[in-house]
Design an enzyme around this catalytic site. Structure first.
Site, mmCIF file in Angstrom:
data_model
loop_
_atom_site.group_PDB
_atom_site.id
_atom_site.type_symbol
_atom_site.label_atom_id
_atom_site.label_comp_id
_atom_site.label_asym_id
_atom_site.label_seq_id
_atom_site.Cartn_x
_atom_site.Cartn_y
_atom_site.Cartn_z
ATOM 1 C CB SER A 256 -14.647 -4.148 -2.421
ATOM 2 O OG SER A 256 -13.415 -3.603 -2.758
ATOM 3 C CE1 TYR B 287 -3.364 -2.629 -0.009
ATOM 4 C CE2 TYR B 287 -3.992 -2.009 2.224
ATOM 5 C CZ TYR B 287 -4.196 -2.763 1.090
ATOM 6 O OH TYR B 287 -5.250 -3.645 1.058
ATOM 7 C CG LEU C 112 -19.832 0.858 0.490
ATOM 8 C CD1 LEU C 112 -19.328 2.215 0.979
ATOM 9 C CD2 LEU C 112 -21.338 0.897 0.295
ATOM 10 N N GLY C 113 -18.420 -2.174 -3.167
ATOM 11 C CA GLY C 113 -18.070 -2.359 -4.576
ATOM 12 C C GLY C 113 -17.187 -1.255 -5.109
#
Length: 415
Positions: free
Chosen positions: A284, A99, A286-287
C-alpha cells in the site's frame, strides 16, 4: 484529457488518476522551483534491482500485487496486467492463499488460478513467485479441509503450500510468507497493543521447523513474514540462529506517506543490513489508492470505481481518519513541484533505504503504466527540498491512517 507532454510542459496541471485539473502556482518563486523538477519527467530510466535480505533473489524495485485478480479483474485482464508488468522489468509477483481481497469462500483461490494459467506460458526461472500462508483466524476455516481455526503450525502450513502449488501449477515457491502472525498483534489500522488480547501461540521454533521441512522437500526456497513487529522479527531471527533453522529474509508491512511510524521507529533498525538484514516489501505505498488523490472528489468516476467505495468498510482508515486531510497536503505538495501525486508517493517509497521493493497493484494496464513511470521518470532521489516539505507535513500528520480523528484530538490536547 491533458497529455503527458502537456503536463511536462505545464506543471500547473494536477493529475488524479484519470483526470487533470488546472492549478496555478501561487508565486513566481514557486514557478521557479517547478522547472528543474518537472524537466526530469522526460528522463526515462529503467527499474532497479536489489538483493532481498540474505537470499540470492535479485528482485525489481516494484513487486506486482495481485489481490484484485478474480474480484475486480477478469482472467483476461489479469493476464494483460501480468504481461505488461514482466515486459517492463518487474520480475516478482505477490499473491496469497486468501486472495482475492476482500476474502470470501466463493472467490478464494481465483487469484492463484489466474496467475497459474499465465505462468504456463512463462519460463519458470524468470518469474519470482511470492505467496502467503494465513495467520491465526477463526473466520477462514474454509481454507482448510479439517480445521476450525487457522494456525501457523506444521499441518496448516503444509496444507496451504500444497494447495497453493496446485492452483499456481508450479512445483516450488520462491518466497513463502506468514500473512499475519499466529499470535495477537495490532493489525490493519489498530493503534496500540491491547494487553487483554494476548493469547497462546505456536512457538517460533515450531513454525520454522515446519518451513524447514518444506525447504528440504524443495517446495519452498525462502521464507518471510508480513504484518509483523520488531518482537516477532527478533524472535524468528534468534530461533533460526540458535536452532539452525531457516532465517526469514523479508518482511511485508504497510508503508507509505500515510503510514510510516510503525516501521521507522524501530523495525528499520532491526531490519538494517548490518543487523538482521531483512528486506522490506512495502505494501500500500499509495495508501490503498488514496494518495493518488482520486478519493478527494467522491463524485468522480475514479473514486466511484475505487476499492474504498466498491467495498464498504474496506480500509475505512484512509477515508474516515485524518488521512484525507493529510492527502490534501501531499497532493498540494506534488502540485508545487510539478509532480503527480502518484509520482510523489511512489518516489518517496522508492527512495527509502530500507525499502527493497514496493508492492503495487493495478486494476488496469493504464494504472500500472502510470505506476511504473512514476519509478522510471521521476528524479532519483527526490530533491532535498521535496523531502524537506514532506517532513514538514509529516510532523503535523504522523500516521494519520492509524490515528483516527478523536484519538488525534486527544493527543493534541495532551501536547
Amino acid at each position: 484529457m491533458v497529455s503527458w507532454a502537456t503536463l511536462s510542459a505545464n506543471p500547473a496541471f494536477l493529475y488524479t488518476r484519470g483526470s487533470f485539473f488546472r492549478a496555478e502556482p501561487h508565486s513566481p518563486s514557486a514557478r521557479t522551483r517547478l522547472r528543474p523538477i518537472s524537466a526530469k519527467l522526460a528522463e526515462k530510466t529503467s527499474l532497479q534491482y536489489r538483493t532481498l535480505g540474505d537470499s540470492d533473489l535479485q528482485i525489481s524495485e516494484i513487486t506486482l500485487g495481485t489481490m484484485t485478480f478474480g474480484q475486480q479483474n477478469t482472467e483476461k485482464e489479469a493476464h494483460e496486467i501480468l504481461g505488461y508488468a514482466f515486459d517492463h522489468g518487474i520480475n516478482i509477483l505477490d499473491t496469497a492463499e486468501s486472495y482475492p481481497i476482500p476474502m470470501a469462500k466463493e472467490t478464494q483461490g481465483r487469484t492463484d488460478l489466474y496467475i497459474g494459467s499465465w505462468l504456463k506460458s512463462q519460463p519458470r526461472d524468470k518469474v519470482i513467485v511470492a505467496t502467503k500462508v494465513c495467520g491465526y483466524s477463526e473466520r477462514s476455516s474454509y481454507l482448510r479441509d479439517n480445521a476450525k481455526v487457522l494456525r501457523v503450525d506444521a499441518a496448516n502450513i503444509k496444507e496451504s503450500v500444497e494447495k497453493s502449488l496446485k492452483r499456481l501449477g508450479i512445483d516450488y515457491i520462491d518466497l513463502l510468507q506468514i500473512h499475519w502472525p499466529d499470535r495477537y498483534v495490532p493489525l490493519f489500522g489498530e493503534f496500540s497493543y491491547d494487553y487483554s488480547k494476548w493469547r497462546s501461540s505456536v512457538p517460533f521454533v515450531e513454525q520454522l521447523k515446519a518451513f524447514q521441512e518444506l525447504i528440504n522437500e524443495g517446495k519452498v526456497r525462502y521464507i518471510g513474514v508480513s504484518n509483523e513487529t520488531s518482537y516477532g522479527v527478533m524472535e524468528f531471527v534468534h530461533a533460526a540462529k540458535v536452532e539452525g533453522l531457516p532465517k526469514i529474509i523479508s518482511i511485508q508491512n504497510n508503508y507509505s506517506l500515510l503510514v510510516r511510524c510503525r516501521f521507522e521507529i524501530d523495525l528499520a533498525e532491526v531490519c538494517h543490513p548490518n543487523n538482521c538484514n531483512i528486506g522490506l516489501l512495502s505494501y500500500s505505498p499509495l495508501g490503498g489508492g488514496s494518495l493518488s488523490g482520486k478519493y478527494l472528489d467522491l463524485d468522480s468516476e475514479a473514486a466511484k470505481k475505487g476499492r474504498l467505495n466498491l467495498f464498504p468498510g474496506y480500509m475505512e482508515r484512509y477515508k474516515d481518519s485524518l488521512a484525507r486531510e493529510a492527502t490534501v497536503k501531499y497532493v498540494e505538495l506534488a502540485r508545487k513541484y510539478g509532480l503527480t501525486p502518484v509520482q510523489l508517493a511512489l518516489g518517496f517509497a522508492r527512495d527509502r533505504p530500507f525499502v527493497t521493493s514496493s508492492i503495487i497493484g493495478a486494476t488496469s494496464v493504464e494504472q500500472l503504466k502510470e505506476d511504473i513511470d512514476a519509478f522510471t521518470s521521476t528524479e532519483r532521489p527526490l530533491p532535498s527540498e521535496v523531502m524537506a516539505d514532506i517532513e514538514t507535513i509529516f510532523k503535523r500528520y504522523k500516521d494519520p491512517a492509524i490515528l483516527f480523528p478523536m484519538e488525534w484530538q486527544i493527543l493534541l490536547a495532551r501536547d
